[in-house]
Structure formats: C-alpha cells, structure tokens
Design a protein around this motif. Structure first.
Motif, PDB file in Angstrom:
ATOM      1  N   LEU A  44       0.828  -1.207   0.000  1.00 25.59           N
ATOM      2  CA  LEU A  44       0.000   0.000   0.000  1.00 25.59           C
ATOM      3  C   LEU A  44       0.862   1.256   0.000  1.00 25.59           C
ATOM      4  CD1 LEU A  44      -2.744  -1.145   2.534  1.00 25.59           C
ATOM      5  CD2 LEU A  44      -3.077  -0.739   0.079  1.00 25.59           C
ATOM      6  N   GLN A  45       1.970   1.212   0.722  1.00 28.60           N
ATOM      7  CA  GLN A  45       2.843   2.390   0.754  1.00 28.60           C
ATOM      8  C   GLN A  45       3.675   2.515  -0.519  1.00 28.60           C
ATOM      9  OE1 GLN A  45       4.954   2.463   4.585  1.00 28.60           O
ATOM     10  NE2 GLN A  45       3.143   1.542   5.529  1.00 28.60           N
ATOM     11  N   ALA A  46       4.136   1.382  -1.061  1.00 25.41           N
ATOM     12  CA  ALA A  46       4.983   1.423  -2.255  1.00 25.41           C
ATOM     13  C   ALA A  46       4.224   1.895  -3.479  1.00 25.41           C
ATOM     14  CB  ALA A  46       5.603   0.048  -2.501  1.00 25.41           C
ATOM     15  N   ILE A  47       2.956   1.498  -3.618  1.00 25.98           N
ATOM     16  CA  ILE A  47       2.224   1.893  -4.823  1.00 25.98           C
ATOM     17  C   ILE A  47       1.994   3.398  -4.842  1.00 25.98           C
ATOM     18  CG2 ILE A  47      -0.154   1.548  -3.967  1.00 25.98           C
ATOM     19  CD1 ILE A  47      -0.710   0.252  -6.747  1.00 25.98           C
ATOM     20  N   ARG A  48       1.792   3.982  -3.683  1.00 23.55           N
ATOM     21  CA  ARG A  48       1.680   5.446  -3.625  1.00 23.55           C
ATOM     22  C   ARG A  48       2.968   6.107  -4.130  1.00 23.55           C
ATOM     23  NH1 ARG A  48      -1.901   8.759  -1.482  1.00 23.55           N
ATOM     24  NH2 ARG A  48      -3.555   8.064  -0.072  1.00 23.55           N
ATOM     25  N   ARG A  49       4.107   5.614  -3.647  1.00 24.37           N
ATOM     26  CA  ARG A  49       5.394   6.187  -4.046  1.00 24.37           C
ATOM     27  C   ARG A  49       5.623   6.046  -5.544  1.00 24.37           C
ATOM     28  NH1 ARG A  49       9.335   2.990  -0.202  1.00 24.37           N
ATOM     29  NH2 ARG A  49      10.904   3.868  -1.638  1.00 24.37           N
ATOM     30  N   LEU A  50       5.274   4.896  -6.095  1.00 22.46           N
ATOM     31  CA  LEU A  50       5.523   4.655  -7.515  1.00 22.46           C
ATOM     32  C   LEU A  50       4.664   5.523  -8.423  1.00 22.46           C
ATOM     33  CD1 LEU A  50       6.033   0.796  -7.686  1.00 22.46           C
ATOM     34  CD2 LEU A  50       7.673   2.567  -8.318  1.00 22.46           C
ATOM     35  N   LEU A  51       3.458   5.829  -7.976  1.00 21.35           N
ATOM     36  CA  LEU A  51       2.594   6.665  -8.808  1.00 21.35           C
ATOM     37  C   LEU A  51       2.968   8.141  -8.697  1.00 21.35           C
ATOM     38  CD1 LEU A  51       0.244   5.734 -10.713  1.00 21.35           C
ATOM     39  CD2 LEU A  51       1.161   3.989  -9.183  1.00 21.35           C
ATOM     40  N   GLU A  52       3.836   8.473  -7.748  1.00 20.28           N
ATOM     41  CA  GLU A  52       4.355   9.840  -7.633  1.00 20.28           C
ATOM     42  C   GLU A  52       5.597  10.031  -8.491  1.00 20.28           C
ATOM     43  OE1 GLU A  52       4.968  10.289  -3.461  1.00 20.28           O
ATOM     44  OE2 GLU A  52       2.817  10.427  -2.996  1.00 20.28           O
ATOM     45  N   GLY A  53       6.261   8.952  -8.881  1.00 22.36           N
ATOM     46  CA  GLY A  53       7.457   9.043  -9.712  1.00 22.36           C
ATOM     47  C   GLY A  53       8.300   7.795  -9.594  1.00 22.36           C
ATOM     48  N   GLU A  54       9.195   7.605 -10.568  1.00 22.20           N
ATOM     49  CA  GLU A  54      10.053   6.416 -10.585  1.00 22.20           C
ATOM     50  C   GLU A  54      10.883   6.367  -9.306  1.00 22.20           C
ATOM     51  OE1 GLU A  54      11.268   2.834 -11.885  1.00 22.20           O
ATOM     52  OE2 GLU A  54       9.733   4.088 -12.826  1.00 22.20           O
ATOM     53  N   ASP A  55      10.922   5.182  -8.686  1.00 22.87           N
ATOM     54  CA  ASP A  55      11.539   5.023  -7.370  1.00 22.87           C
ATOM     55  C   ASP A  55      12.028   3.583  -7.270  1.00 22.87           C
ATOM     56  OD1 ASP A  55      11.889   4.411  -4.597  1.00 22.87           O
ATOM     57  OD2 ASP A  55      10.534   6.019  -4.017  1.00 22.87           O
ATOM     58  N   SER A  56      13.339   3.388  -7.352  1.00 21.46           N
ATOM     59  CA  SER A  56      13.866   2.014  -7.367  1.00 21.46           C
ATOM     60  C   SER A  56      13.573   1.282  -6.067  1.00 21.46           C
ATOM     61  CB  SER A  56      15.373   2.034  -7.644  1.00 21.46           C
ATOM     62  OG  SER A  56      16.063   2.744  -6.636  1.00 21.46           O
ATOM     63  N   GLY A  57      13.573   2.014  -4.953  1.00 17.99           N
ATOM     64  CA  GLY A  57      13.251   1.364  -3.683  1.00 17.99           C
ATOM     65  C   GLY A  57      11.829   0.862  -3.654  1.00 17.99           C
ATOM     66  N   ALA A  58      10.904   1.656  -4.189  1.00 13.86           N
ATOM     67  CA  ALA A  58       9.504   1.232  -4.247  1.00 13.86           C
ATOM     68  C   ALA A  58       9.323   0.084  -5.231  1.00 13.86           C
ATOM     69  CB  ALA A  58       8.614   2.412  -4.621  1.00 13.86           C
ATOM     70  N   ARG A  59      10.102   0.091  -6.322  1.00 16.42           N
ATOM     71  CA  ARG A  59      10.065  -1.053  -7.257  1.00 16.42           C
ATOM     72  C   ARG A  59      10.471  -2.340  -6.533  1.00 16.42           C
ATOM     73  NH1 ARG A  59       7.063   0.019 -11.740  1.00 16.42           N
ATOM     74  NH2 ARG A  59       7.734   1.944 -12.741  1.00 16.42           N
ATOM     75  N   ASP A  60      11.516  -2.255  -5.729  1.00 17.57           N
ATOM     76  CA  ASP A  60      11.959  -3.427  -4.967  1.00 17.57           C
ATOM     77  C   ASP A  60      10.837  -3.914  -4.043  1.00 17.57           C
ATOM     78  OD1 ASP A  60      14.376  -2.970  -6.208  1.00 17.57           O
ATOM     79  OD2 ASP A  60      15.481  -2.498  -4.376  1.00 17.57           O
ATOM     80  N   GLU A  61      10.184  -2.956  -3.362  1.00 16.54           N
ATOM     81  CA  GLU A  61       9.104  -3.302  -2.449  1.00 16.54           C
ATOM     82  C   GLU A  61       7.966  -4.008  -3.179  1.00 16.54           C
ATOM     83  OE1 GLU A  61       8.707  -2.138   1.362  1.00 16.54           O
ATOM     84  OE2 GLU A  61      10.614  -2.984   0.691  1.00 16.54           O
ATOM     85  N   MET A  62       7.547  -3.458  -4.333  1.00 12.64           N
ATOM     86  CA  MET A  62       6.418  -4.056  -5.061  1.00 12.64           C
ATOM     87  C   MET A  62       6.777  -5.439  -5.597  1.00 12.64           C
ATOM     88  SD  MET A  62       3.765  -2.200  -4.681  1.00 12.64           S
ATOM     89  CE  MET A  62       2.813  -3.409  -5.604  1.00 12.64           C
ATOM     90  N   ALA A  63       8.026  -5.609  -6.027  1.00 14.59           N
ATOM     91  CA  ALA A  63       8.444  -6.935  -6.497  1.00 14.59           C
ATOM     92  C   ALA A  63       8.373  -7.951  -5.368  1.00 14.59           C
ATOM     93  CB  ALA A  63       9.858  -6.871  -7.075  1.00 14.59           C
ATOM     94  N   LEU A  64       8.755  -7.532  -4.161  1.00 15.90           N
ATOM     95  CA  LEU A  64       8.679  -8.429  -3.000  1.00 15.90           C
ATOM     96  C   LEU A  64       7.221  -8.740  -2.658  1.00 15.90           C
ATOM     97  CD1 LEU A  64      10.533  -9.837  -0.885  1.00 15.90           C
ATOM     98  CD2 LEU A  64      10.036  -7.897   0.620  1.00 15.90           C
ATOM     99  N   VAL A  65       6.363  -7.721  -2.697  1.00 12.88           N
ATOM    100  CA  VAL A  65       4.935  -7.924  -2.419  1.00 12.88           C
ATOM    101  C   VAL A  65       4.339  -8.903  -3.424  1.00 12.88           C
ATOM    102  CG1 VAL A  65       2.676  -6.788  -2.375  1.00 12.88           C
ATOM    103  CG2 VAL A  65       4.638  -5.690  -1.296  1.00 12.88           C
ATOM    104  N   SER A  66       4.693  -8.744  -4.699  1.00 11.73           N
ATOM    105  CA  SER A  66       4.193  -9.652  -5.728  1.00 11.73           C
ATOM    106  C   SER A  66       4.635 -11.086  -5.464  1.00 11.73           C
ATOM    107  CB  SER A  66       4.686  -9.187  -7.101  1.00 11.73           C
ATOM    108  OG  SER A  66       4.249 -10.044  -8.121  1.00 11.73           O
ATOM    109  N   LEU A  67       5.900 -11.256  -5.117  1.00 13.76           N
ATOM    110  CA  LEU A  67       6.412 -12.592  -4.781  1.00 13.76           C
ATOM    111  C   LEU A  67       5.659 -13.170  -3.591  1.00 13.76           C
ATOM    112  CD1 LEU A  67       8.456 -14.941  -4.795  1.00 13.76           C
ATOM    113  CD2 LEU A  67       9.997 -13.468  -3.458  1.00 13.76           C
ATOM    114  N   PHE A  68       5.510 -12.386  -2.522  1.00 11.45           N
ATOM    115  CA  PHE A  68       4.808 -12.873  -1.340  1.00 11.45           C
ATOM    116  C   PHE A  68       3.356 -13.216  -1.676  1.00 11.45           C
ATOM    117  CE2 PHE A  68       7.442 -11.152   2.502  1.00 11.45           C
ATOM    118  CZ  PHE A  68       8.576 -11.744   1.970  1.00 11.45           C
ATOM    119  N   GLY A  69       2.738 -12.421  -2.558  1.00  6.56           N
ATOM    120  CA  GLY A  69       1.366 -12.712  -2.955  1.00  6.56           C
ATOM    121  C   GLY A  69       1.243 -14.035  -3.682  1.00  6.56           C
ATOM    122  N   GLY A  70       2.186 -14.310  -4.581  1.00  2.00           N
ATOM    123  CA  GLY A  70       2.169 -15.591  -5.277  1.00  2.00           C
ATOM    124  C   GLY A  70       2.318 -16.758  -4.325  1.00  2.00           C
TER     125      GLY A  70
END
Length: 385
Positions: free
Chosen positions: A221-247
C-alpha cells in the motif's frame, strides 16, 4: 492448530542483478530452450543472446496479451523439440510459458486439464523444466502452480493447475521492472496488493501465509503510492517483493471473490487482469466485511486491514478506490463489461475455484451488486451493505 502444507518453486532468487543467473540455470537444464516473451522482443534480447552464446538453440514465442487457448495451441506447435522453457515478462507471459511447459510432454487434448470448462484432469506427464522471470510486479505467477488461460468459446478465464507446474527456478530481479509504464504499474501493483489481501482474508489462510501477508500488505500500500508519484527504485523493490509474497500466499491459502469475478469478467472483456482486480477489490472488501458483520463472524482481520490502509494514507477500502480512480484506473464499464452481462457474470463466478477461499459465502445478488458498483466511479463505488 489445523494441519497445513506449503508449496513453492524449487528455488527462488530475489534481488537486483539476479537475472544474470538465468543463463547458467538454463544451460544446466539443456536445450533447445523455449523463450516466451512479451510484446518487445528487444527486452528479451539479452537472454536470447546469452543462451545462444552458450551454444543453445532458442525457440521464441511471442505473448502479446492475455493468453487464451488458441494462443496456447500455437505455442505448443511452435515449441516442439524444446527441452526447457523460460518465461520472461508479466503474468500473462509467465502463465503462457508455464502452460506450454506443462502440456508439451502430454499427448492429451489441452482442454482435458482445465478447470470448470474442461475435465480438470491432472497432467499425464511431468512438465518440462521451467524458469520464470517476471518483468512486472503483480501476479506472483513465478511461484504459483496454475496458469490462467482464456477459453474464448466459453467467455471464461480458467486455470490449468497441477502441483508439478511450480517453476524449477523463479528469478525476481526488481531491476527488470524499472521504467514500467505508469498504467501497467498501477494495474499490476493493485493486483499484487489484491493477492496479499485475499489470502489474508481467506478462510484457507494458514500461519505461513498470514506471516507473508502481514508483512506484504502495508509494504504494498505504501509502495504503490510512491511509484505513482514518480520512478523510485526502492519502491520497485518493495512491489516486487509484495508480488512474490502474494504468489506464495495465494498458492497455499487461496484467493476470494475478487479473483472469482475477475476470471469471468476477463473472459468476457479481454481486459487486463490487474486492472479488473484493482477495481473489484474495494467493493469486495466492503461486501465481505458487511456479510461477516451480519453473521457475527470474526471481523478482526478487517480491522487489521483498515489499520494498514490508514498507515498508507487511505481512508479504508473506499479511500483506495478513490485514489485509484484519481490515478486513472478504469471502471468495469470502461473496461468493456456490459450491464447486460452482469447477471451472467455473477452466476458464472459462483462456480470459480477462487470462491472457495472467500471468507464468507456471497450470494448472487451480492455479486451483482459488487459488479454494478465496480462499473461506477467513486463515490458511487462505496461500501455495499
């Protein structure tokens, strides 16, 4: 505590730079290698060139959208002779690659193995060795044991499912998601969030899936907000981890009404899965919470969920819906769902395998209300009582 199990890919590697491990892994599996990739062949060129430099023959199959049965059959025909398979792309690409790897050694009609519209038979041969490399952060398909395929004649998306379909090697390199288009980031990110919320609320949840979801929901929830505000490699890392955990979570604790409805709506409209899930998530949360409260069930998980929404700056599920709308997320109506199709979609969704995990049974009338609400823009998409 009830007994539970937990299944995942044979090996998982996460982190920037891990994509470099794909070539040696595939060399060890042997060639020819089937490479399934998305719209841009250039994005897969590094892998193709790396494999060919090692003397392996590469057979390329293009997946340009949500995979369906005709696309699968074309892929199976093109893949003859392959000894290993790699899927490099979003969830659609990985699902197509996974299905080809599963069915290529088989002598049966592919439809025999699909749920709902087919016979749901287990595979009659072991799948080919399979490597999954996601380039979006959404579905977590790299660690799931099913592939979702559209069946046009039935206007449904259904699963091919077998425990042996888990990838031999899942490589999650967040660098591959850098620069992902804004609309894809929004839709896939909401899909990733849906796929940690539904297993958390699932009646099939277990302590391991709970641990993954409790870690991932606030991160997402926090990472998607950051990503929609602008490119952010840290938030990309977070979303990739969330996606993995979701799978990992959904493969072991199931999903719910969002995905039960999404498979039907996707089959009817051809719209992107993540966008459908994103617009359905808030009204499904509201409907489930209301039904649980009326039945005096345990609503404590909904209170936990509300606290995570608040931490990320959202006023509950309705706040997430309003924010997503501001970011340009389409309604179901805009995605192509016709009002005349809503009753049939609700009726068909009740037979979906995803419904088995929903925290409370939802009747057809409630499912119709959810679809109707998701076809409107907020604030008309508010809680379903």
């Amino acid at each position: 505590m009830s007994p539970f199990g937990f299944a995942s890919a044979g090996k998982i590697r996460f982190g920037r730079g891990t994509a470099s491990e794909a070539v040696p892994a595939l060399v060890a599996m042997g060639g020819p290698v089937l490479l399934v990739h998305g719209r841009s062949a250039k994005r897969a060129a590094w892998l193709k060139q790396g494999l060919e430099a090692e003397g392996l023959t590469v057979i390329s199959v293009f997946c340009g959208g949500e995979p369906d049965l005709p696309m699968l059959k074309e892929g199976l025909a093109a893949a003859q002779g392959a000894r290993s398979v790699v899927g490099l792309g979003g969830g659609a690409v990985i699902d197509l690659a996974k299905a080809i790897a599963a069915l290529l050694p088989s002598s049966t009609d592919p439809l025999d193995h699909f749920e709902v519209v087919g016979k749901g038979l287990p595979l009659n041969a072991d799948p080919l060795p399979f490597v999954a490399i996601p380039t979006t952060a959404g579905t977590g398909a790299e660690v799931t044991k099913n592939a979702v395929i559209g069946i046009p004649e039935h206007r449904r998306k259904v699963s091919l499912r077998d425990d042996r379909m888990l990838a031999n090697f899942a490589i999650i390199d967040p660098a591959l998601t850098d620069g992902c288009p804004r609309d894809v980031t929004l839709a896939s990110g909401l899909d990733a969030i849906t796929q940690v919320i539904e297993p958390f609320l699932s009646r099939l949840a277990n302590p391991m899936s709970d641990a993954l979801c409790r870690e991932a929901i606030p991160r997402g929830l926090q990472a998607i907000r950051r990503l929609l505000e602008g490119e952010d490699s840290g938030a990309r890392d977070e979303m990739a981890l969330v996606s993995l955990f979701g799978g990992l979570a959904l493969a072991n604790a199931g999903l719910g009404a969002v995905h039960g409805l999404a498979g039907v709506v996707g089959g009817m409209t051809g719209a992107a899965h993540g966008a459908i899930c994103g617009v359905l998530l808030p009204p499904v949360i509201s409907a489930n919470a209301a039904a649980m409260a009326r039945g005096q069930g345990d609503t404590s998980r909904f209170f936990e969920l509300d606290s995570w929404f608040a931490e990320a700056g959202f006023d509950g599920a309705d706040g997430l819906a309003a924010w997503a709308d501001e970011q340009g997320l389409a309604t179901l109506g805009e995605l192509g769902l016709q009002a005349s199709d809503v009753p049939a979609a609700a009726a068909a969704a009740r037979t979906s395998s995803s419904m088995k995990g929903n925290p409370v049974p939802l009747d057809e009338e409630t499912l119709v209300a959810i679809l109707a609400a998701a076809s409107l823009a907020p604030p008309n998409r508010n809680a379903i009582a």
